[in-house]
Write an enzyme that holds these catalytic residues in place. Structure first.
Site, mmCIF file in Angstrom:
data_model
loop_
_atom_site.group_PDB
_atom_site.id
_atom_site.type_symbol
_atom_site.label_atom_id
_atom_site.label_comp_id
_atom_site.label_asym_id
_atom_site.label_seq_id
_atom_site.Cartn_x
_atom_site.Cartn_y
_atom_site.Cartn_z
ATOM 1 N N ARG A 64 0.800 -1.229 0.000
ATOM 2 C CA ARG A 64 0.000 0.000 0.000
ATOM 3 C C ARG A 64 0.833 1.279 0.000
ATOM 4 N NH1 ARG A 64 -4.114 -0.838 4.797
ATOM 5 N NH2 ARG A 64 -5.336 0.752 3.724
ATOM 6 N N GLN B 67 -2.017 2.975 -5.330
ATOM 7 C CA GLN B 67 -3.120 3.667 -4.660
ATOM 8 C C GLN B 67 -4.467 3.432 -5.339
ATOM 9 O OE1 GLN B 67 -2.014 7.777 -4.148
ATOM 10 N NE2 GLN B 67 -0.425 7.314 -2.654
ATOM 11 N N ASP C 241 -6.009 0.035 -4.311
ATOM 12 C CA ASP C 241 -6.070 -0.243 -2.873
ATOM 13 C C ASP C 241 -7.494 -0.477 -2.366
ATOM 14 O OD1 ASP C 241 -5.607 -0.519 -0.200
ATOM 15 O OD2 ASP C 241 -4.506 1.361 0.048
ATOM 16 N N SER D 11 -8.183 0.344 1.446
ATOM 17 C CA SER D 11 -8.460 1.748 1.746
ATOM 18 C C SER D 11 -9.846 2.162 1.288
ATOM 19 C CB SER D 11 -7.407 2.656 1.097
ATOM 20 O OG SER D 11 -6.171 2.534 1.754
ATOM 21 N N TYR E 27 2.677 3.528 8.638
ATOM 22 C CA TYR E 27 1.721 2.594 9.218
ATOM 23 C C TYR E 27 2.115 2.246 10.653
ATOM 24 C CZ TYR E 27 -0.027 1.938 4.487
ATOM 25 O OH TYR E 27 -0.572 2.157 3.249
#
Length: 404
Positions: free
Chosen positions: A122, A128, A131, A134, A227
């Site tokens: 990610r 992106q 993803d 998300s 993260y």
């Protein structure tokens, strides 16, 4: 022959569908053929006619599987579906490879090429648009705040009436990733007094930009790529003890700390649940068969404690907003398929930094190093590096001189 993308109907407890009519239309215009199992989108309010209008063919399940180049699903398909698949076919979806390694081994044995969204790196900017975690977390956070307002026994906003003034609800969101930030923003728009907690101090700016108060404990858990990292047992105990004070001061607690493929961390201990005042509401987005963030939470169930608190196991929030969730999921699927299409064929570059990690299996092998680590397999090296490692010193010397 064009690449054929087949969409299957999900299990009865799943309302989403892997491709929406809008995305199907775009794929058809890009010369893909799309087959949709009959009624696959009905629970997301996408009728078969909408898919037909978008250029897809509505077929039975057996035909969708047999004629597919790649099958798109939201969740792991059933064993019956996998049994009908053939060598060389591809599969994409949330396949739970980190928790169901037997399923991975079955795919490898059948030489099915499987792309699992849980394995997507990610932090790669190119990833992106792919993803799913998300996009679906954003839906879940929004829906969690709405569910909290619906379940809570009092107003969310401050209300001034002729009968008096009602104080606003105090909402605490634990975990300020994509889901947490969406929950914070939604609860704030509903008029609650909102606080956000995270073990990553860098999250402060995002939380405060949404009009909420940022809270953190003395435990810092910043990891690579922004993260959160896993906490040690000692850090976890310290975190839980300090969190207890925050929890006791709030009316609604929304927990969002999910770890794909692993048991979610317990943020709200049994002691905090037992000491919660009557009417306190816990919305646990991590509730699953692996556990949850709140002690005593159960997936898809609401538990009322002896002291009058409620724990809502809300692990399926994205499925509860199926049309929007499906449309975003479909765009993620489209992004992956477009990325791996070269000259009208699917091409899997196993040494690519995104595709190589997204691939659970390819031509009978386990590819993703993250998955290989979970299965206690040796790290897979890129082809060029593996070749260098097998060369003798003399061969390496000859290569440097350009000797044939």
């Amino acid at each position: 022959m064009p690449i054929t993308i087949s969409v299957l109907k999900e299990a009865p407890n799943e309302n989403r569908v892997a491709l929406s009519p809008t995305v199907v239309s775009k794929l058809v215009k890009s010369d893909y053929q799309v087959l949709v199992e009959k009624d696959a989108g009905s629970r997301a309010f996408y009728q078969d006619a909408a898919y037909t209008d978008a250029g897809a063919k509505v077929v039975d399940q057996a035909t969708a599987i047999k004629e597919a180049t790649i099958i798109a699903t939201v969740n792991q398909p059933s064993s019956e579906v996998v049994n009908q698949m053939s060598e060389g076919q591809s599969l994409i979806g949330l396949l739970a490879p980190l928790t169901d390694t037997d399923f991975v081994k079955k795919l490898a044995a059948k030489k099915i090429n499987a792309l699992s969204f849980e394995l997507l790196p990610r932090t790669a900017s190119r990833a992106q648009t792919m993803d799913v975690l998300s996009s679906q977390s954003s839906v879940a956070g929004y829906k969690a705040a709405l569910m909290a307002a619906d379940h809570f026994s009092r107003y969310f906003p401050m209300m001034i009436t002729a009968a008096g003034t009602a104080k606003p609800a105090k909402v605490l969101v634990l975990g300020t990733g994509v889901a947490g930030l969406q929950a914070i923003g939604t609860a704030n728009r509903l008029g609650a007094m909102v606080s956000g907690y995270d073990i990553r101090p860098a999250s402060r700016g995002e939380v405060e930009s949404l009009g909420a108060t940022f809270l953190t404990t003395s435990v810092s858990g910043s990891g690579e790529g922004g993260y959160a990292r896993a906490l040690t047992p000692e850090e976890t105990a310290q975190q839980q003890e300090e969190l207890a004070g925050f929890i006791a001061q709030n009316d609604v607690i929304i927990t969002t700390a999910q770890v794909p493929g692993r048991r979610p961390p317990v943020l709200v201990t049994q002691k905090s649940v037992d000491e919660a005042k009557p009417g306190t509401l816990f919305i646990d987005l991590a509730a699953s068969d692996l556990g949850g963030n709140v002690a005593g939470s159960k997936p898809a169930e609401t538990v009322t404690t002896a002291n009058g608190a409620q724990i809502v196991g809300a692990g399926d929030m994205a499925s509860q907003l199926p049309a929007s969730a499906s449309d975003m999921f479909a765009k993620n699927v489209q992004a992956v398929i477009t990325d791996i299409t070269k000259d009208g064929k699917l091409v899997f570059d196993i040494d690519d930094d995104v595709v190589g990690e997204l691939l659970a299996t390819y031509q009978g092998e386990i590819i993703s190093n993250r998955l290989r680590s979970a299965m206690e397999l040796p790290e897979r090296k890129p082809a060029a590096q593996a070749q260098d490692d097998t060369q003798t010193p003399d061969e390496t010397k000859d290569d440097a001189k350009g000797v044939d």
